[in-house]
Scaffold this motif. Structure first.
Motif, PDB file in Angstrom:
ATOM      1  N   ASN A 188      30.518  36.583  40.973  1.00 40.73           N
ATOM      2  CA  ASN A 188      31.043  35.151  42.035  1.00 40.73           C
ATOM      3  C   ASN A 188      31.680  35.044  41.162  1.00 40.73           C
ATOM      4  O   ASN A 188      33.118  35.436  41.908  1.00 40.73           O
ATOM      5  N   TYR A 189      32.720  34.385  40.078  1.00 41.56           N
ATOM      6  CA  TYR A 189      33.854  34.298  39.388  1.00 41.56           C
ATOM      7  C   TYR A 189      33.848  34.074  38.651  1.00 41.56           C
ATOM      8  O   TYR A 189      32.596  32.941  37.877  1.00 41.56           O
ATOM      9  N   ASN A 190      34.937  34.300  37.464  1.00 43.85           N
ATOM     10  CA  ASN A 190      34.757  33.897  35.848  1.00 43.85           C
ATOM     11  C   ASN A 190      36.764  33.719  35.822  1.00 43.85           C
ATOM     12  O   ASN A 190      37.109  35.138  36.052  1.00 43.85           O
ATOM     13  N   ASN A 191      36.731  32.141  35.090  1.00 41.46           N
ATOM     14  CA  ASN A 191      38.520  32.289  35.024  1.00 41.46           C
ATOM     15  C   ASN A 191      39.115  32.680  34.087  1.00 41.46           C
ATOM     16  O   ASN A 191      39.676  32.894  33.954  1.00 41.46           O
ATOM     17  N   GLY A 213      41.730  36.686  34.864  1.00 40.21           N
ATOM     18  CA  GLY A 213      40.351  36.621  35.066  1.00 40.21           C
ATOM     19  C   GLY A 213      40.102  36.324  36.570  1.00 40.21           C
ATOM     20  O   GLY A 213      40.817  37.112  37.648  1.00 40.21           O
ATOM     21  N   ASP A 214      39.006  36.078  37.087  1.00 44.42           N
ATOM     22  CA  ASP A 214      38.664  36.322  38.163  1.00 44.42           C
ATOM     23  C   ASP A 214      38.488  33.928  39.167  1.00 44.42           C
ATOM     24  O   ASP A 214      37.803  33.845  38.439  1.00 44.42           O
ATOM     25  N   TYR A 228      31.986  31.739  50.270  1.00 47.50           N
ATOM     26  CA  TYR A 228      31.292  30.939  49.891  1.00 47.50           C
ATOM     27  C   TYR A 228      32.495  30.242  48.182  1.00 47.50           C
ATOM     28  O   TYR A 228      33.443  30.872  47.862  1.00 47.50           O
ATOM     29  N   ASP A 229      31.681  29.072  48.659  1.00 49.03           N
ATOM     30  CA  ASP A 229      32.792  28.482  47.567  1.00 49.03           C
ATOM     31  C   ASP A 229      32.314  28.887  45.394  1.00 49.03           C
ATOM     32  O   ASP A 229      33.376  28.748  44.285  1.00 49.03           O
ATOM     33  N   ASN A 230      31.414  29.899  45.908  1.00 51.98           N
ATOM     34  CA  ASN A 230      31.021  29.849  44.285  1.00 51.98           C
ATOM     35  C   ASN A 230      31.768  31.416  44.707  1.00 51.98           C
ATOM     36  O   ASN A 230      31.140  32.654  43.222  1.00 51.98           O
ATOM     37  N   SER A 231      32.506  31.845  44.965  1.00 47.95           N
ATOM     38  CA  SER A 231      33.200  33.386  44.546  1.00 47.95           C
ATOM     39  C   SER A 231      34.557  32.994  44.680  1.00 47.95           C
ATOM     40  O   SER A 231      34.757  32.055  44.115  1.00 47.95           O
ATOM     41  N   ASN A 287      40.214  42.332  42.450  1.00 42.19           N
ATOM     42  CA  ASN A 287      40.308  41.737  43.637  1.00 42.19           C
ATOM     43  C   ASN A 287      41.842  41.808  44.587  1.00 42.19           C
ATOM     44  O   ASN A 287      42.695  41.311  44.007  1.00 42.19           O
ATOM     45  N   LEU A 288      42.238  41.904  45.245  1.00 38.84           N
ATOM     46  CA  LEU A 288      43.138  42.205  46.186  1.00 38.84           C
ATOM     47  C   LEU A 288      42.711  41.766  47.712  1.00 38.84           C
ATOM     48  O   LEU A 288      42.414  41.395  48.001  1.00 38.84           O
TER      49      LEU A 288
END
Length: 307
Positions: A188-191, A213-214, A228-231, A287-288
């Motif tokens: 998903n994502y993780n700052n 982070g992501d 998606y908002d959670n990505s 992520n690019l």
């Protein structure tokens, strides 16, 4: 030559401060006469306490005006100092100076136009219409639809591009830089998800940046409505640069690699590889971002400056 600009005030102030005392100027003059000196020798020559010499050496080192290395001594190790630059150039009026700079050529590469890769899942691609193909199968990266990618992610490995080496015969290259938006790759994502991301140019390692982070703290300004908002939402714009003296990431030194080391005259193209080394401490993926995702409307921009 160390080039400073008023557009980078923090570094300008740091170097100006380092040159603001007679003691530190004296240290640089000593290193002109004798390229390598330890702190004890400097203290003796300037007739100052060793602690004072050590403190001033640290200021010069932090400003990158000198470099130091520890060498074995009778008791433990000693710090040996040498100069890092012969010239310091301060640009206080960048608009006037730009008229005297060399010519610039820019090439923007869409992130889907890669020519080689070695990728380990998780991995995938997306464009303005949706996920391009089934995720986590690196073989899909061979599919021609990958050319439309505006977001590419991978957990391990690298991806490589080939830029044209095009500037006039006889021209002297001053600098070569690549700018791109990127971040780590987390579920998903993780700052808070560090990743050590490395760049190679012409198979020469230029330097590594640790992405913190992501990022999902705000929705990417360019993201399509279906995303998606959670990505992953956006990255940071980073610039790797190589000149005749060193390599930098966002103007901070990352290695001693110079333009000479790249052997740019041996091929009609310049290769740019970005990814994660197998032995990297932080294996947080990549992520690019292209023009259609994230916060910056660009692919990978190569900038050549030459006389």
């Amino acid at each position: 030559m160390l080039e400073l600009s008023i557009n980078d005030p923090d570094r300008l102030v740091k170097v100006a401060h380092a040159l603001s005392t007679h003691t530190r100027i004296g240290i640089i003059k000593l290193l002109l006469a004798k390229p390598n000196m330890n702190v004890l020798e400097i203290a003796e020559k300037l007739d100052i306490p060793v602690s004072t010499a050590a403190n001033n050496v640290k200021v010069l080192e932090d400003a990158e005006l000198i470099v130091t290395e520890l060498q074995p001594a009778t008791r433990g190790a000693m710090k040996v100092c040498s100069r890092n630059f012969d010239d310091v150039h301060m640009i206080l009026n960048p608009s006037a100076y730009d008229h005297n700079r060399g010519k610039v050529q820019e090439v923007e590469m869409p992130i889907g136009n890669f020519i080689d890769f070695d990728i380990v899942p998780t991995c995938g691609m997306a464009n303005g219409a949706g996920i391009i193909f089934q995720e986590d199968d690196p073989n899909n990266f061979y599919h021609p639809d990958s050319r439309s990618a505006e977001l590419i992610w991978l957990r391990k490995g690298w991806i490589e591009y080939r830029f044209p080496r095009k500037f006039p015969d006889g021209a002297r290259l001053r600098s070569l830089e690549f700018s791109l938006e990127l971040c780590s790759e987390a579920p998903n994502y993780n700052n808070d998800w560090p990743s050590e991301i490395t760049v190679w140019v012409n198979d020469v390692e230029i330097g590594s940046w640790i992405s913190p982070g992501d990022f999902g703290d705000h929705r990417g300004k360019l993201n399509p409505s279906w995303w998606y908002d959670n990505s992953t939402q956006h990255g940071l714009l980073k610039t790797w640069s190589i000149d005749m003296n060193r390599s930098t990431i966002d103007k901070e030194k990352c290695s001693d690699v110079t333009l000479f080391d790249l052997r740019l005259d041996t091929k009609p193209f310049i290769t740019f590889r970005i990814g994660l080394k197998p032995d990297a401490k932080h294996q947080g993926g990549l992520n690019l971002f292209g023009k259609g995702f994230g916060d910056y409307p660009q692919g990978i921009i190569m900038r050549l400056e030459y006389d």
